[in-house]
Design a protein around this motif. Structure first.
Motif, short mmCIF file in Angstrom:
data_model
loop_
_atom_site.label_atom_id
_atom_site.label_comp_id
_atom_site.label_asym_id
_atom_site.label_seq_id
_atom_site.Cartn_x
_atom_site.Cartn_y
_atom_site.Cartn_z
N GLU A 31 1.05 -0.63 -0.31
CA GLU A 31 0.34 -0.19 -0.42
C GLU A 31 1.05 0.91 0.04
O GLU A 31 1.74 1.69 0.73
CB GLU A 31 -0.73 -0.19 1.35
CG GLU A 31 -1.94 1.05 1.21
CD GLU A 31 -3.04 1.30 2.12
OE1 GLU A 31 -3.50 2.27 2.57
OE2 GLU A 31 -1.88 0.48 3.33
N VAL A 32 1.03 2.33 -0.98
CA VAL A 32 1.60 3.78 -0.84
C VAL A 32 0.90 4.61 -0.67
O VAL A 32 -0.21 4.66 -2.12
CB VAL A 32 1.86 3.36 -2.43
CG1 VAL A 32 3.43 4.99 -2.00
CG2 VAL A 32 2.85 2.08 -2.39
N VAL A 33 0.68 5.68 -0.63
CA VAL A 33 -0.15 6.31 -0.25
C VAL A 33 0.87 7.62 -0.48
O VAL A 33 1.73 8.06 0.45
CB VAL A 33 -1.11 6.56 1.65
CG1 VAL A 33 -1.63 8.38 1.33
CG2 VAL A 33 -1.44 5.78 1.89
N SER A 34 0.81 9.10 -1.24
CA SER A 34 1.82 9.75 -1.91
C SER A 34 1.00 11.06 -2.58
O SER A 34 -0.32 10.62 -3.04
CB SER A 34 3.22 9.34 -2.73
OG SER A 34 3.75 10.61 -2.54
N SER A 35 1.54 12.62 -1.75
CA SER A 35 1.00 12.98 -2.94
C SER A 35 1.11 13.20 -4.44
O SER A 35 0.26 13.92 -4.78
CB SER A 35 1.15 14.56 -1.84
OG SER A 35 2.99 14.73 -2.03
N ALA A 36 2.22 12.79 -4.33
CA ALA A 36 2.73 12.64 -6.53
C ALA A 36 1.63 11.65 -6.71
O ALA A 36 1.70 12.00 -8.19
CB ALA A 36 3.99 12.02 -6.56
N PHE A 37 0.64 10.95 -6.54
CA PHE A 37 -0.59 10.49 -6.67
C PHE A 37 -1.20 11.24 -7.21
O PHE A 37 -2.29 11.35 -8.18
CB PHE A 37 -0.87 8.96 -5.87
CG PHE A 37 -0.17 8.33 -6.06
CD1 PHE A 37 0.56 7.73 -6.70
CD2 PHE A 37 0.04 7.59 -4.88
CE1 PHE A 37 2.03 7.20 -6.67
CE2 PHE A 37 0.60 6.47 -4.79
CZ PHE A 37 1.57 6.23 -6.16
N ALA A 38 -2.28 12.71 -6.67
CA ALA A 38 -3.05 13.91 -6.94
C ALA A 38 -3.03 14.32 -7.65
O ALA A 38 -2.07 14.16 -8.93
CB ALA A 38 -2.74 14.79 -6.07
#
Length: 75
Positions: A31-38
């Motif tokens: 699981e990856v949560v990153s602002s780069a995915f916005a």
């Protein structure tokens, strides 16, 4: 491959990423949560992470990878 290696590889490219790998050996659910995915589609998010992990996948250090990706929720 161990979970710490996966975290380090992803955070080297996505420094703000919260990375939660589950598994062992060469099989992981990550699981990856990153602002780069916005603003990016799920496919684009997965492509970003797959590009980071490509050397480990090519070498066989990672074999079965299931990804869950998202941008952080706004408070």
């Amino acid at each position: 491959m161990n979970p710490q290696d996966i975290i380090a590889q992803i955070q080297a490219v996505l420094p703000d990423a919260q990375v939660n790998p589950e598994g062992e050996g060469c099989n992981f659910r990550i699981e990856v949560v990153s602002s780069a995915f916005a603003g990016k589609s799920m496919l684009q998010q997965h492509q970003m992470v797959n590009k980071i992990l490509a050397p480990a996948i090519t070498s066989g250090a990672l074999h079965a990878v299931t990804l869950s990706t998202r941008a952080p929720q706004n408070p």
